[in-house]
Design an enzyme around this catalytic site. Sequence first.
Site, mmCIF file in Angstrom:
data_model
loop_
_atom_site.group_PDB
_atom_site.id
_atom_site.type_symbol
_atom_site.label_atom_id
_atom_site.label_comp_id
_atom_site.label_asym_id
_atom_site.label_seq_id
_atom_site.Cartn_x
_atom_site.Cartn_y
_atom_site.Cartn_z
ATOM 1 N N ARG A 77 -29.794 13.127 -48.927
ATOM 2 C CA ARG A 77 -29.531 13.483 -50.326
ATOM 3 C C ARG A 77 -29.548 12.226 -51.195
ATOM 4 O O ARG A 77 -28.950 12.192 -52.249
ATOM 5 C CB ARG A 77 -28.187 14.201 -50.444
ATOM 6 C CG ARG A 77 -28.237 15.612 -49.889
ATOM 7 C CD ARG A 77 -27.028 16.428 -50.312
ATOM 8 N NE ARG A 77 -27.104 17.766 -49.758
ATOM 9 C CZ ARG A 77 -27.783 18.776 -50.317
ATOM 10 N NH1 ARG A 77 -28.449 18.552 -51.429
ATOM 11 N NH2 ARG A 77 -27.816 19.973 -49.748
ATOM 12 N N ASP A 144 -31.155 28.041 -52.126
ATOM 13 C CA ASP A 144 -30.421 28.588 -53.288
ATOM 14 C C ASP A 144 -31.342 29.262 -54.289
ATOM 15 O O ASP A 144 -30.870 29.988 -55.171
ATOM 16 C CB ASP A 144 -29.675 27.460 -54.016
ATOM 17 C CG ASP A 144 -28.584 26.864 -53.147
ATOM 18 O OD1 ASP A 144 -28.042 25.808 -53.528
ATOM 19 O OD2 ASP A 144 -28.284 27.442 -52.086
ATOM 20 N N GLN A 291 -27.261 29.622 -42.699
ATOM 21 C CA GLN A 291 -28.249 30.053 -43.701
ATOM 22 C C GLN A 291 -29.384 29.051 -43.853
ATOM 23 O O GLN A 291 -30.403 29.345 -44.476
ATOM 24 C CB GLN A 291 -27.535 30.239 -45.051
ATOM 25 C CG GLN A 291 -26.465 31.324 -45.018
ATOM 26 C CD GLN A 291 -25.456 31.183 -46.131
ATOM 27 O OE1 GLN A 291 -25.592 31.801 -47.181
ATOM 28 N NE2 GLN A 291 -24.407 30.378 -45.931
ATOM 29 N N ARG A 292 -29.213 27.862 -43.302
ATOM 30 C CA ARG A 292 -30.244 26.821 -43.437
ATOM 31 C C ARG A 292 -30.962 26.556 -42.115
ATOM 32 O O ARG A 292 -31.892 25.749 -42.052
ATOM 33 C CB ARG A 292 -29.625 25.523 -43.936
ATOM 34 C CG ARG A 292 -29.028 25.621 -45.293
ATOM 35 C CD ARG A 292 -29.213 24.388 -46.132
ATOM 36 N NE ARG A 292 -29.082 23.155 -45.447
ATOM 37 C CZ ARG A 292 -28.227 22.181 -45.830
ATOM 38 N NH1 ARG A 292 -27.429 22.384 -46.855
ATOM 39 N NH2 ARG A 292 -28.184 21.043 -45.190
HETATM 40 O O1 F6P Z 1 -29.373 22.875 -50.271
HETATM 41 C C1 F6P Z 1 -28.478 23.723 -50.931
HETATM 42 C C2 F6P Z 1 -27.208 23.779 -50.157
HETATM 43 O O2 F6P Z 1 -27.434 24.399 -48.928
HETATM 44 C C3 F6P Z 1 -26.126 24.483 -50.923
HETATM 45 O O3 F6P Z 1 -26.289 25.856 -50.923
HETATM 46 C C4 F6P Z 1 -24.910 23.986 -50.200
HETATM 47 O O4 F6P Z 1 -23.747 24.116 -50.969
HETATM 48 C C5 F6P Z 1 -25.266 22.520 -50.005
HETATM 49 O O5 F6P Z 1 -26.682 22.482 -49.855
HETATM 50 C C6 F6P Z 1 -24.620 21.875 -48.792
HETATM 51 O O6 F6P Z 1 -24.953 20.507 -48.878
HETATM 52 P P1 F6P Z 1 -24.840 19.526 -47.620
HETATM 53 O O7 F6P Z 1 -25.976 19.864 -46.707
HETATM 54 O O8 F6P Z 1 -24.982 18.164 -48.241
HETATM 55 O O9 F6P Z 1 -23.507 19.779 -46.985
#
Ligand code: F6P
Length: 366
Positions: A77, A144, A291-292
Amino acid sequence: MAGRALSIGILTSGGDCPGLNAAIRGVAKATLGMGEARIVGIADGYRGLIEGRARELGPRDLSGILTLGGTILGASREKPFGERGGDFKTDADEGMDKPELIKANYRKLGLDCLVVLGGNGTQTTAALLQAEGLEVIGLPKTIDNDLWGTDVSFGFHSAVGVATEAIDRLHSTASSHNRVMVIELMGHKAGWLALYAGIAGGGDVVLLPEIPYDPAAIAGHLRRRAAEGKSFSIVVVAEGALSLAESRLDKKERRRLRAASPFPSIGYRVAAEIEEATGAEARVTVLGYLQRGGVPAPYDRLLATSLGAAAADLIRRGDFGRMVALRGGTIGSVALAEVAGKTRKIPDGHELLVAARRVGTCLGDA
Ligand code: F6P
């Protein structure tokens, strides 16, 4: 740039999601298919470009990744221009700030173009790098679905599938124990994921960042359901949902209150509010990173491949500073400068909000 081999850098930035590798494959295979080209995979998003960590991707790297979750390049990020974009962080060791390091490595790697796969923050950085003289193309990625300029981002429908299946599963345990099951989904700024999965999964209550909720309205809806003999309810909550009271606070005050809250996240607070107001037994599931993860849904494989091929077309035409997008149902592109800094929220009156209300779903406001 006809004639000499093109050198294309690719990076994946922000939260990972299914479809990233399908998109990498799409861009790389389409670009290699245009003739002499070299694909440079950059590690861990913008951080790898700042640190010069990159490697050439060959056909073997691109084989078998269409259905592979996550990203073979890694992600971060990293925000080279700082949180707000524009105020540089100076890297004291090198005497250069991060954007300068990026430009130096872009040149050192001999890149003709940088393709960035990412969400809001990634595309904002891409627009700033384009303004700094790099040649950049963006692909829209986020579960999202809150990226402005495209009807949908890849990763979204895979996450909708995971969340919907989870909601389906919660129905059976909710009905077995006559409980209110609260499921918290991702989506900080926009509630697209909760709206789609909430409707697809038959949620009785769907709470979205766009519609501040009234605990009394939720309790009234659940009490009416109980009075009609419905022994259980499903409440779908986007992690960015706010109560009416919270929505009237400024961001700083809201953050302070959340930090002092006894509840780890909004789903637990909503469950406690429901138990207190209705006497029902509530349980919470925070679906989180499921979800990812995992294999991209077929739709996301199609979208990622189409967007990747469209990115290669922009590169071939030398049409840089743009993000490829799905617009009005067809693949097109939008200027990065138009996308930067914006969030695509659910508009008032959206057809899915109307449909949800028509089938009796409570959106927390009535
Ligand atoms: O990429 C979007 C997201 O998945 C959001 O929905 C979630 O709140 C955030 O990333 C989580 O971020 P990280 O992976 O930095 O914990």
